[in-house]
Every structure is written in C-alpha cells, then in structure tokens.
Design an enzyme around this catalytic site. Structure first.
Site, mmCIF file in Angstrom:
data_model
loop_
_atom_site.group_PDB
_atom_site.id
_atom_site.type_symbol
_atom_site.label_atom_id
_atom_site.label_comp_id
_atom_site.label_asym_id
_atom_site.label_seq_id
_atom_site.Cartn_x
_atom_site.Cartn_y
_atom_site.Cartn_z
ATOM 1 N N HIS A 164 9.389 -58.789 -87.368
ATOM 2 C CA HIS A 164 9.192 -57.356 -87.133
ATOM 3 C C HIS A 164 10.439 -56.538 -87.431
ATOM 4 C CE1 HIS A 164 10.669 -57.981 -82.812
ATOM 5 N NE2 HIS A 164 11.279 -56.858 -83.132
ATOM 6 N N ASP A 166 6.198 -64.405 -85.401
ATOM 7 C CA ASP A 166 7.191 -63.335 -85.591
ATOM 8 C C ASP A 166 8.530 -63.967 -85.948
ATOM 9 O OD1 ASP A 166 8.557 -60.944 -85.616
ATOM 10 O OD2 ASP A 166 8.555 -60.685 -83.427
ATOM 11 N N SER A 208 16.133 -58.261 -80.517
ATOM 12 C CA SER A 208 15.107 -58.912 -81.330
ATOM 13 C C SER A 208 15.714 -59.643 -82.525
ATOM 14 C CB SER A 208 14.102 -57.881 -81.849
ATOM 15 O OG SER A 208 13.268 -57.436 -80.824
#
Length: 260
Positions: free
Chosen positions: A69, A116, A216
C-alpha cells in the site's frame, strides 16, 4: 489500498482513504539505526517536499521489502518515492536512493489488505556499512506462535493521529492468536478479514504499545529476524484490536525469486 486511517474513515465517515500516509511507534523508546541497520525510510514527494511516510527493509544491494500500500494508489508515481538509509533521524542524513520498479504481490487486495507486501528495486546499489545492512527473513512457511515477543521499529506517530517522530523508536509487543484477532475485527466490521497471511500483535486488552501512522512497510522482528511487515490496524495501540502485519513466511519464496 489499506492504511491505518482507512478503517476509522470507512466506519465512521463512510469513506475510504488512499494510503498517502503510513504508520509511528506508540509506547516505545528512542533508539538508533545501528541497532536496526536493515531498516530504511520510504520518502514520498508531496508537491515540493520529500517526507518519510513508510519504511522498508534491505533484502540485498538492489532490493528492499515493504508494504504494497506504500507503492500504489490513484496518484502513485514511482518517481515520487525514494528511500533513505543509514540515518537515525527522519528526513535527514544517511544515503538517499531512488526506485526504478515496485513488485506488489499479485494477490494484493484480492481480499482487502491481504498480501500487503512488495519488493522494490532501487536505482543504485546499497553499499553496506555499519548502519546499512542486509536483513534476515524467515524461511517459507514459518509460523510464529502466539504470545511471542516481537519488535517494531520506525519513525511513525507516537499516538493516534499524532505527529511523526523525528528519531527512530522501537517497541516490544506480543503476538495474538489469529482466530481471536479475526473474531474481534469481524465484530468491528464484516469486511475486516484476518487471513493466514497476517500476524496480529499488541498488548491484548491493555493496549498502549503498537506501530502507528508512518510505520507501514517497516519490520516486525522476532529474535532479530523479519517475520512481518507493518500493514494495518484499527487506530493505534488499541486494547481490543491488535495491530496487523503481513506475515513474511507465506511469501518468502516469492520474495527471493523477485529480488534477483
């Protein structure tokens, strides 16, 4: 495309947001890059300014491992991404290298937030030194047991919707049973599926420690080995809903075959 804000926005505002910001460490402590030399910053170009918004992990001289992402979206352009390695401090110091291609896993987002994970090729080689080193990843099929201590490190927010940290931080939390984690997220919203490709971790029913916005793509370490990639969660350091990382074990063979 998933990010830490997307769950709250989708549930409470009725919209889903693109992951233009990622996840900082909540409840942790300051540390230095020499303790985590395989960790690098992922910077986004926002109009005229580069700013760290995700993280990644050095696989070899030309490739890093991160969250998918962080490298996709409606306005994604790889020319607006670069890494910064070898620096304890956000947005300054170390070595900056551009990217030439991202290899998001082909299963990414077939189930929301599943797979992801991405392998990213750099435009120039990483020259190893004491603060820029190759990371170790787990073998294919590795499953981490419940209630094991794991470590997140990053430059993300120190609280939900807070500012990002100027210095690298780390925090120790514990893996949470996947079925229990799945039941809790399904109680929040039926679209929030915890799959076998994910690792839940936190301080269950206590909270206060977690990865957060800006972390992230960064690592989940178990014994110094990368077992997970920070992916998503409900807010940060929530007592009821643990943070969720992409498990590396289901993808090790794909990572190795891609990063060549």
């Amino acid at each position: 495309m998933m990010q830490w804000l997307v769950i709250a926005l989708a549930l409470f505002a009725g919209t889903a947001s693109a992951a233009s910001t990622a996840s900082r460490i909540v409840g942790g402590q300051l540390t230095t890059i020499d303790r985590y030399p395989s960790l690098v910053q992922v910077e986004f170009l926002r109009i005229f300014t580069w700013s760290q918004s995700c993280a990644a992990n050095i696989l070899n001289n030309f490739y890093v491992l991160s969250a998918a992402h962080c490298f996709e979206g409606l306005f994604y352009d790889r020319s607006r991404r670069r890494i910064r390695g070898g620096s304890t401090f956000r947005n300054t110091g170390g070595e900056v290298i551009g990217i030439v291609r991202e290899f998001n896993h082909p299963d990414y987002d077939i189930i929301p937030s599943d797979a992801d994970i991405t392998v990213v090729r750099l435009s120039a080689p990483i020259i190893y030194n004491p603060v820029m080193q190759q990371g170790m990843i787990v073998p294919q099929g590795f499953e981490i047991p419940d209630n094991m201590p794991v470590v997140h490190a990053g430059w993300g927010a120190t609280r939900w919707l807070g500012l990002q940290s100027s210095q690298l931080q780390d925090v120790t939390i514990y893996t949470v049973n996947r079925q229990l984690c799945a039941e809790r997220y399904l109680s929040l919203h039926p679209s929030l599926q915890i799959t076998g490709n994910m690792i839940c971790a936190g301080i269950l029913d206590v909270g206060g420690k977690d990865a957060c916005q800006g972390d992230s793509g960064g690592p989940m370490y178990f014994g110094g080995v990368i077992v997970g990639i920070v992916s998503w969660g409900h807010r940060c350091a929530n007592a009821t809903f643990p943070g969720v990382s992409t498990a590396v074990g289901p993808y090790t063979d794909w990572i190795v075959s891609t990063a060549v």
